[in-house]
Enzyme design. Structure first.
Site, PDB file in Angstrom:
ATOM      1  N   ASP A  47       5.756  76.423  35.121  1.00 50.81           N
ATOM      2  CA  ASP A  47       5.083  75.122  35.172  1.00 50.81           C
ATOM      3  C   ASP A  47       4.163  74.994  36.378  1.00 50.81           C
ATOM      4  O   ASP A  47       3.176  74.264  36.351  1.00 50.81           O
ATOM      5  CB  ASP A  47       6.111  73.993  35.176  1.00 50.81           C
ATOM      6  CG  ASP A  47       6.713  73.847  33.800  1.00 50.81           C
ATOM      7  OD1 ASP A  47       7.675  74.570  33.491  1.00 50.81           O
ATOM      8  OD2 ASP A  47       6.166  73.063  33.001  1.00 50.81           O
TER       9      ASP A  47
ATOM     10  N   GLN B 142      15.343  73.181  24.485  1.00 53.91           N
ATOM     11  CA  GLN B 142      14.084  73.825  24.049  1.00 53.91           C
ATOM     12  C   GLN B 142      14.350  75.196  23.434  1.00 53.91           C
ATOM     13  O   GLN B 142      13.629  75.619  22.526  1.00 53.91           O
ATOM     14  CB  GLN B 142      13.130  73.989  25.248  1.00 53.91           C
ATOM     15  CG  GLN B 142      12.444  72.725  25.711  1.00 53.91           C
ATOM     16  CD  GLN B 142      13.226  72.002  26.789  1.00 53.91           C
ATOM     17  OE1 GLN B 142      14.439  72.155  26.909  1.00 53.91           O
ATOM     18  NE2 GLN B 142      12.548  71.191  27.567  1.00 53.91           N
TER      19      GLN B 142
ATOM     20  N   LYS C 275      11.540  75.654  33.829  1.00 52.56           N
ATOM     21  CA  LYS C 275      12.640  74.837  33.284  1.00 52.56           C
ATOM     22  C   LYS C 275      13.940  75.039  34.051  1.00 52.56           C
ATOM     23  O   LYS C 275      14.279  76.176  34.407  1.00 52.56           O
ATOM     24  CB  LYS C 275      12.809  75.187  31.807  1.00 52.56           C
ATOM     25  CG  LYS C 275      13.896  74.449  31.075  1.00 52.56           C
ATOM     26  CD  LYS C 275      13.820  72.935  31.233  1.00 52.56           C
ATOM     27  CE  LYS C 275      12.481  72.355  30.833  1.00 52.56           C
ATOM     28  NZ  LYS C 275      12.330  70.942  31.296  1.00 52.56           N
TER      29      LYS C 275
ATOM     30  N   GLY D  80       5.564  71.717  27.528  1.00 50.51           N
ATOM     31  CA  GLY D  80       5.136  73.067  27.887  1.00 50.51           C
ATOM     32  C   GLY D  80       3.825  72.942  28.649  1.00 50.51           C
ATOM     33  O   GLY D  80       2.908  72.236  28.200  1.00 50.51           O
TER      34      GLY D  80
ATOM     35  N   ARG E 173       3.829  63.323  33.716  1.00 56.25           N
ATOM     36  CA  ARG E 173       4.836  64.326  34.106  1.00 56.25           C
ATOM     37  C   ARG E 173       4.323  65.035  35.362  1.00 56.25           C
ATOM     38  O   ARG E 173       3.196  65.525  35.366  1.00 56.25           O
ATOM     39  CB  ARG E 173       5.087  65.329  32.965  1.00 56.25           C
ATOM     40  CG  ARG E 173       5.672  64.666  31.714  1.00 56.25           C
ATOM     41  CD  ARG E 173       6.248  65.679  30.745  1.00 56.25           C
ATOM     42  NE  ARG E 173       7.452  66.290  31.246  1.00 56.25           N
ATOM     43  CZ  ARG E 173       8.003  67.390  30.726  1.00 56.25           C
ATOM     44  NH1 ARG E 173       7.439  67.998  29.701  1.00 56.25           N
ATOM     45  NH2 ARG E 173       9.122  67.881  31.233  1.00 56.25           N
TER      46      ARG E 173
HETATM   47  O1  MRU Z   1      10.061  70.207  29.992  1.00 55.75           O
HETATM   48  P1  MRU Z   1       9.217  71.181  29.232  1.00 55.75           P
HETATM   49  O2  MRU Z   1       9.739  71.502  27.883  1.00 55.75           O
HETATM   50  O3  MRU Z   1       7.770  70.769  29.225  1.00 55.75           O
HETATM   51  O4  MRU Z   1       9.314  72.521  30.099  1.00 55.75           O
HETATM   52  C1  MRU Z   1       8.649  73.653  29.631  1.00 55.75           C
HETATM   53  C2  MRU Z   1       8.849  74.851  30.473  1.00 55.75           C
HETATM   54  O5  MRU Z   1       9.538  74.827  31.473  1.00 55.75           O
HETATM   55  C3  MRU Z   1       8.077  76.077  30.081  1.00 55.75           C
HETATM   56  O6  MRU Z   1       8.793  77.228  30.375  1.00 55.75           O
HETATM   57  C4  MRU Z   1       6.748  76.111  30.867  1.00 55.75           C
HETATM   58  O7  MRU Z   1       6.080  74.896  30.736  1.00 55.75           O
HETATM   59  C5  MRU Z   1       5.880  77.207  30.420  1.00 55.75           C
HETATM   60  S1  MRU Z   1       5.216  76.931  28.828  1.00 55.75           S
HETATM   61  C6  MRU Z   1       4.188  78.195  28.407  1.00 55.75           C
END
Ligand code: MRU
Length: 346
Positions: free
Chosen positions: A237, A196, A248, A47, A89
């Site tokens: 993100d 998730q 995501k 996240g 990442r």
């Molecule tokens: O791969 P992840 O689980 O890190 O992806 C998370 C997301 O896409 C969330 O929607 C995004 O980071 C916003 S979190 C407040």
């Protein structure tokens, strides 16, 4: 909150291991920056805002590990710590935002002793975590106004307390609406391949007693067509200068479906998720994750061995599908470019 996503405790970073949820609630303790980097890459913490906090705390740990006789040597090694963390990442800009902020703090403390610099970095990392919680509350307040009484809100992935220092962005909006007595229901997309939605969003909303219904990703259109979804709220993100938003994988599909059905589609994110240096979404780097996330579930194969796989972890929703972007500084709608420029990044 009924859990703590990440915290600095007794000179270590403690994180709730999100790879084990919902079956096990286990807190891991990290005392070196390389293992924090590995935890970010391996999704123990995930996240965008939580990744930013973890990056900052990892740098604070790294600064403590450095053995140096001179400031030059210290800063050379600190740069290496930042690079290791920066390679974990690529998509969530909060990671790079946190690294830049930590570097600026180290530079500002350069005149002092190495111990002063280490202390400044530790304090800044803890501050980033505390600020994130306050920011999520403000996003929640701003967004709750957009949610009608009795709404059923569809969300994708997990943009909750688990994805932040607590409270969440998209789930922050839902929590604030619920706290305002709006009697909200949530539909959570399961969010293949890492699940998730099923593993994390369902878990944290159930813990809070917010009514949540889990659906497979390919069911969103069905429920929209039946008139069962009032609006969609997702996290982000990275938001480009024109409002194009990486989130995501599968978010884009939800946004297009929402447009087809005339359903408002909201993005909730802190200003630290803005990347004004990206003019549009085509410039946002998209992480590709291991193929085993697609071919296996919990170690069990669900596809024939040797199958070719693609696994982009994020997609970009063009700004034209986004009804409004909810930030801690206010709600942006209409001409995203000029308003996002005015917010100016964090
Ligand atoms: O791969 P992840 O689980 O890190 O992806 C998370 C997301 O896409 C969330 O929607 C995004 O980071 C916003 S979190 C407040």
């Amino acid at each position: 909150m009924a859990f703590r996503t990440i915290e600095w405790r007794d000179d270590a970073v403690v994180m709730l291991d999100q790879t084990r949820l919902p079956a096990e609630e286990i807190y891991n303790r990290y005392t070196d920056f390389t293992s924090v980097a590995e935890a970010i890459r391996g999704m123990v913490v995930r996240g965008a805002p939580a990744i930013g906090v973890a990056a900052a705390m990892g740098i604070a740990l790294g600064a403590r590990e450095i053995v140096a006789d001179t400031a030059e040597s210290f800063f050379r090694q600190l740069e290496n710590v930042c690079q290791v963390i920066g390679r974990t990442r690529p998509t969530a800009v909060n990671l790079f935002w946190a690294i830049d902020r930590m570097k600026r703090v180290a530079e500002a403390a350069r005149g002092g002793s190495l111990e002063d610099i280490r202390t400044a970095l530790r304090r800044e990392a803890i501050l980033i975590e505390q600020e994130d919680l306050a920011i999520c509350k403000a996003i929640g307040q701003n967004g709750a106004e957009l949610i009608p009484h009795g709404a059923t809100v569809l969300t994708h992935c997990n943009a909750g307390g688990l994805a932040t220092a607590g409270y969440g962005t998209a789930l922050g909006v839902i929590r604030a609406a619920q706290e305002a007595g709006k009697n909200i229901r949530v539909f959570a997309d399961e969010t293949r391949p890492w699940l998730q939605g099923a593993r994390l969003t369902a878990w944290e909303l159930m813990k809070d007693g917010i009514p949540v219904t889990l659906i497979a990703d390919n069911m969103a259109g069905f429920f929209m067509a039946k008139g069962e979804i009032t609006c969609c709220v997702v996290g982000a993100d990275r938001i480009a200068a024109n409002g194009d938003t990486a989130n995501k994988i599968g978010t884009y599909t939800v946004a297009v479906l929402a447009r087809e059905h005339g359903i408002p589609f909201y993005v909730a994110a802190p200003v630290s998720t803005l990347d004004l240096s990206c003019s549009d979404g085509s410039r946002i780097p998209i992480e590709e994750r291991p193929s085993t996330e697609v071919t296996h579930i919990r170690g069990l194969p669900i596809a024939p061995e040797g199958i070719g796989v693609r696994n982009p972890s994020f997609d970009v929703t063009p700004a034209r599908y986004i009804t409004a972007i909810i930030t801690e500084k206010g709600v942006v709608r209409g001409d995203f470019s000029s308003q996002l420029a005015a917010l100016g990044g964090a």
